[in-house]
Design an enzyme around this catalytic site. Structure first.
Site, PDB file in Angstrom:
ATOM      1  N   CYS A  44       0.817  -1.209   0.000  1.00 25.43           N
ATOM      2  CA  CYS A  44       0.000   0.000   0.000  1.00 25.43           C
ATOM      3  C   CYS A  44       0.858   1.271   0.000  1.00 25.43           C
ATOM      4  CB  CYS A  44      -0.938  -0.009   1.211  1.00 25.43           C
ATOM      5  SG  CYS A  44      -1.837  -1.567   1.344  1.00 25.43           S
ATOM      6  N   LYS A 435     -22.855  18.050  17.375  1.00 24.04           N
ATOM      7  CA  LYS A 435     -23.553  17.059  16.548  1.00 24.04           C
ATOM      8  C   LYS A 435     -22.532  16.623  15.516  1.00 24.04           C
ATOM      9  CE  LYS A 435     -28.049  19.298  16.659  1.00 24.04           C
ATOM     10  NZ  LYS A 435     -28.145  20.719  16.354  1.00 24.04           N
TER      11      LYS A 435
HETATM   12  P1  FAD Z   1      -0.305 -10.285  -1.738  1.00 25.70           P
HETATM   13  O1  FAD Z   1      -0.050  -9.354  -0.623  1.00 25.70           O
HETATM   14  O2  FAD Z   1      -0.267  -9.752  -3.128  1.00 25.70           O
HETATM   15  O3  FAD Z   1       0.740 -11.477  -1.600  1.00 25.70           O
HETATM   16  C1  FAD Z   1       0.740 -12.553  -2.481  1.00 25.70           C
HETATM   17  C2  FAD Z   1       2.157 -13.035  -2.676  1.00 25.70           C
HETATM   18  O4  FAD Z   1       2.100 -14.360  -3.148  1.00 25.70           O
HETATM   19  C3  FAD Z   1       2.911 -12.242  -3.732  1.00 25.70           C
HETATM   20  O5  FAD Z   1       4.063 -11.653  -3.185  1.00 25.70           O
HETATM   21  C4  FAD Z   1       3.281 -13.282  -4.792  1.00 25.70           C
HETATM   22  O6  FAD Z   1       4.584 -13.114  -5.301  1.00 25.70           O
HETATM   23  C5  FAD Z   1       3.199 -14.578  -4.007  1.00 25.70           C
HETATM   24  N1  FAD Z   1       2.873 -15.728  -4.844  1.00 25.70           N
HETATM   25  C6  FAD Z   1       1.852 -15.861  -5.719  1.00 25.70           C
HETATM   26  N2  FAD Z   1       1.865 -17.073  -6.282  1.00 25.70           N
HETATM   27  C7  FAD Z   1       2.927 -17.735  -5.757  1.00 25.70           C
HETATM   28  C8  FAD Z   1       3.473 -19.026  -5.959  1.00 25.70           C
HETATM   29  N3  FAD Z   1       2.912 -19.866  -6.807  1.00 25.70           N
HETATM   30  N4  FAD Z   1       4.562 -19.365  -5.266  1.00 25.70           N
HETATM   31  C9  FAD Z   1       5.134 -18.510  -4.392  1.00 25.70           C
HETATM   32  N5  FAD Z   1       4.663 -17.265  -4.163  1.00 25.70           N
HETATM   33  C10 FAD Z   1       3.569 -16.889  -4.837  1.00 25.70           C
HETATM   34  N6  FAD Z   1      -5.273  -2.455   0.128  1.00 25.70           N
HETATM   35  C11 FAD Z   1      -5.802  -1.676   1.074  1.00 25.70           C
HETATM   36  O7  FAD Z   1      -6.642  -2.157   1.847  1.00 25.70           O
HETATM   37  N7  FAD Z   1      -5.418  -0.375   1.213  1.00 25.70           N
HETATM   38  C12 FAD Z   1      -4.499   0.201   0.399  1.00 25.70           C
HETATM   39  O8  FAD Z   1      -4.146   1.382   0.559  1.00 25.70           O
HETATM   40  C13 FAD Z   1      -3.947  -0.593  -0.629  1.00 25.70           C
HETATM   41  N8  FAD Z   1      -3.039  -0.062  -1.472  1.00 25.70           N
HETATM   42  C14 FAD Z   1      -2.471  -0.861  -2.414  1.00 25.70           C
HETATM   43  C15 FAD Z   1      -1.527  -0.294  -3.260  1.00 25.70           C
HETATM   44  C16 FAD Z   1      -0.921  -1.078  -4.219  1.00 25.70           C
HETATM   45  C17 FAD Z   1       0.066  -0.465  -5.142  1.00 25.70           C
HETATM   46  C18 FAD Z   1      -1.269  -2.458  -4.326  1.00 25.70           C
HETATM   47  C19 FAD Z   1      -0.606  -3.321  -5.353  1.00 25.70           C
HETATM   48  C20 FAD Z   1      -2.207  -3.016  -3.500  1.00 25.70           C
HETATM   49  C21 FAD Z   1      -2.829  -2.221  -2.533  1.00 25.70           C
HETATM   50  N9  FAD Z   1      -3.793  -2.732  -1.679  1.00 25.70           N
HETATM   51  C22 FAD Z   1      -4.354  -1.948  -0.725  1.00 25.70           C
HETATM   52  C23 FAD Z   1      -4.247  -4.138  -1.788  1.00 25.70           C
HETATM   53  C24 FAD Z   1      -3.515  -5.040  -0.802  1.00 25.70           C
HETATM   54  O9  FAD Z   1      -2.141  -4.852  -0.971  1.00 25.70           O
HETATM   55  C25 FAD Z   1      -3.907  -6.475  -1.059  1.00 25.70           C
HETATM   56  O10 FAD Z   1      -5.290  -6.602  -0.843  1.00 25.70           O
HETATM   57  C26 FAD Z   1      -3.185  -7.458  -0.157  1.00 25.70           C
HETATM   58  O11 FAD Z   1      -1.802  -7.342  -0.318  1.00 25.70           O
HETATM   59  C27 FAD Z   1      -3.615  -8.899  -0.464  1.00 25.70           C
HETATM   60  O12 FAD Z   1      -2.882  -9.805   0.277  1.00 25.70           O
HETATM   61  P2  FAD Z   1      -2.581 -11.264  -0.288  1.00 25.70           P
HETATM   62  O13 FAD Z   1      -1.797 -11.960   0.741  1.00 25.70           O
HETATM   63  O14 FAD Z   1      -3.818 -11.872  -0.778  1.00 25.70           O
HETATM   64  O15 FAD Z   1      -1.702 -11.004  -1.592  1.00 25.70           O
END
Ligand code: FAD
Length: 549
Positions: A44, A435
């Site tokens: 983020c 309020k």
């Molecule tokens: P991620 O955090 O994306 O992590 C997934 C990880 O899994 C990645 O690093 C990837 O490399 C790894 N991966 C995938 N497949 C494999 C595999 N087969 N083997 C090994 N590793 C793998 N959300 C908010 O609520 N507020 C914000 O202000 C906000 N700002 C954001 C700004 C940006 C630029 C971005 C990109 C996202 C933002 N988000 C924000 C969204 C938030 O970052 C995501 O919702 C959150 O990171 C999701 O978490 P996750 O664990 O599902 O995925």
């Protein structure tokens, strides 16, 4: 017996799950696979590092592989991509992307948190383009920042006016780049309704951003330096950011035969267990339940991913904690504005076919007599019969975040609009008004539920007036110098009691003012004299945000 838990994905959901797993049990073997170099980085914060608001790259790296391995006794394998899940043998096939080694790792329990990747459509010319980037991780950030630092682009085009697109617009503008935002819809920030987004449109333009709405990319040419839009319009771009949305990284799950929903997200039950009882999934890659209406949806946000990381660890150790669904509470900074949402907007309620009412108010962030107060535009959707709150949107310069968090909390607490009026919130002049704006929302919506006032909306009033309805603007005459709803007549609130004889008893009367308050007062007066009255919600301010008069 010690259990072996394998986690795929080492950022928001995955890293949270791994840390919580260890906090609950010292003995389990926990292996964390991450395809990239970095784990637990601040996705983020990435736009703000490009904009040099966050100065140090290290600040983005919340945990290092070494630090987290030690602190939580984890076996972290970064730069290692899981290529397959072999459910029959309960193993994953992993590729060490540095050495090329491929091996199998066994698991007793597997947690998937692979996130979502940026959608990149097959636009003509995109493969030849050299200046198009998406933003998800630290390497993406490094590339974009290097272009800005070393090539000094003059013009940037952001394709997609969502939260990340607008954060990038602000940060690139901050670096002195002329920014154009191209958005296919007729508004930016889909979780806002049009009239609320219109406030953001005005602000973007005031900040020098060129905003192109209702248009999309047709093709790229000249290695990406020329962009042709579907309208035929041509843009020059030194740097293009593609931010049109994300798509769940659910391929591993699909290949392993796990149930995946129609939106492409991994299907999980309320305990975050997939269709295989040894495999759990969390984060952007899963379908979640809508908190209010209980249908399946996808909400890629950091808060839910982190909560799910914690819950999944609890459930793996037998706690049976349900994930109760996602409201979609979100916030973004757009230059000097803060934009925040929770729950359902008018568009999504219409799509769901849910009857609703909405109110608009424009209170100030804190007592007007204390310096620095600024207006907040607030909209709330709710059930007109029982006052159930469906959602809210807020746009303003100050105090937006806390109002949205209060409303999001109220929804989760099962409160209705009358309960908002009852909330006892912290007040002193520098922070709020006696309020609070949230109380005001409760009063205004509560009046509608109680039948004390009826409202019409900014997008209904022109048609009504054009078909002969009487609209009385109850502001003072000088206020009309700055604009008024066409064909309204002016009877200031202070004169209305004395001029009742001028008004037709046999016709519905519509009233409007600047923000809706005096219109409400006029409604009460007129109703008690036997008139049928409707007030224009949010007054001329909401109307003017859209029609810009
Ligand atoms: P991620 O955090 O994306 O992590 C997934 C990880 O899994 C990645 O690093 C990837 O490399 C790894 N991966 C995938 N497949 C494999 C595999 N087969 N083997 C090994 N590793 C793998 N959300 C908010 O609520 N507020 C914000 O202000 C906000 N700002 C954001 C700004 C940006 C630029 C971005 C990109 C996202 C933002 N988000 C924000 C969204 C938030 O970052 C995501 O919702 C959150 O990171 C999701 O978490 P996750 O664990 O599902 O995925």
């Amino acid at each position: 017996m010690t259990r072996k838990i394998v986690v795929i994905g080492g950022v928001a959901g995955g890293a949270t799950a791994a840390a919580r797993l260890r906090r609950i049990d010292e003995k389990s073997e926990i292996v964390l696979f991450e395809r990239g170099e970095y784990i637990s980085f601040a996705n983020c914060g990435l736009p703000y590092y490009i904009g040099e608001v966050i100065k140090k790259r290290e600040s983005l790296l919340v945990q290092t592989v070494e630090g987290m391995s030690k602190k939580f006794a984890l076996d972290i394998r970064n730069k290692t991509e899981v290529k397959a899940i072999n459910r029959d043998r309960k193993t994953v096939t992993a590729l060490n992307v540095t050495t090329g080694d491929i091996y199998e790792e066994s698991y007793d329990v597997l947690v998937l948190s692979p996130g979502a990747r940026a959608i990149i459509p097959a636009f003509e010319g995109i493969n030849e383009a050299k200046n198009i980037y998406t933003l998800r991780n630290v390497p993406d950030t490094d590339y974009i920042k290097a272009v800005v630092d070393e090539q000094h682009p003059k013009q940037a085009v952001i394709i997609g006016g969502g939260f990340i697109g607008l954060e990038m617009a602000e940060n690139l503008a901050h670096r002195g780049i002329q920014v154009t935002v191209v958005e296919l819809a007729n508004q930016v920030m889909a979780p806002l309704d049009f009239e609320m987004a219109s406030i953001v449109h005005k602000h973007l333009k005031a900040k020098g951003v060129q905003l192109i709405l209702g248009d999309g990319v047709q093709s790229f040419a000249d290695e990406g330096k020329k962009i042709t839009l579907t309208s035929g319009k041509e843009l020059n771009s030194d740097l293009t950011i593609l931010s049109i949305g994300v798509k769940a990284e659910s391929e591993l799950a699909v290949d392993a035969g796990l149930l995946v929903g129609p939106r492409g997200g991994i299907v999980v039950d309320e305990y975050l267990q997939t269709s295989d009882e040894s495999i759990y999934a969390i984060g952007d890659a899963i379908e979640v339940q809508d908190y209010i209406f209980k249908h399946q949806t996808m909400v890629p946000l950091a808060g839910p991913a982190n909560r799910q990381g914690r819950i999944v660890a609890d459930n793996i150790y037998g706690k049976q904690v349900p994930f109760k669904g996602t409201l979609g509470t979100a916030i973004a900074k757009v230059f000097d504005l803060t934009v925040a949402v929770t729950g359902h907007n008018e568009k999504s309620l219409r799509k769901l076919g849910v009857p609703f009412e909405s109110v608009h108010i424009h209170p100030i962030s804190h007592a007007g007599y204390y310096p620095g107060a600024s207006p907040i535009s607030l909209k709330m959707t709710f059930n007109k019969e029982d006052g159930t709150i469906y959602g809210a949107q807020a746009v303003g310069m100050d105090g937006v975040d806390k109002r949205m968090d209060v409303i999001a909390t109220a929804i989760k607490g099962g409160m209705n609009v009358h309960d908002l009026a009852e909330l006892e919130l912290a007040y002193a002049p520098p922070y709020s008004s006696a309020k609070d704006p949230v109380n005001m929302l409760g009063y205004v919506a509560g009046n509608i539920v109680d039948g004390d006032v009826k409202v019409v909306h900014y997008n209904q009033i022109d048609e009504l007036v054009n078909s002969g309805a009487l609209l009385i603007d109850v502001r003072d005459p000088h206020e009309r110098d700055n604009g008024y709803i066409p064909n309204s007549i002016n009877i200031p609130l202070g004169e209305i009691r004395d001029r009742l004889a001028e008004l037709p008893q046999d016709q519905t009367i519509y009233v409007s003012c600047q923000v809706g308050l005096r219109g409400y007062l006029a409604s009460r007066i007129l109703e008690q004299h036997g008139f049928e009255v409707f007030n224009v919600s949010g007054g001329y301010k909401t109307y003017a945000a859209v029609y810009n008069r």
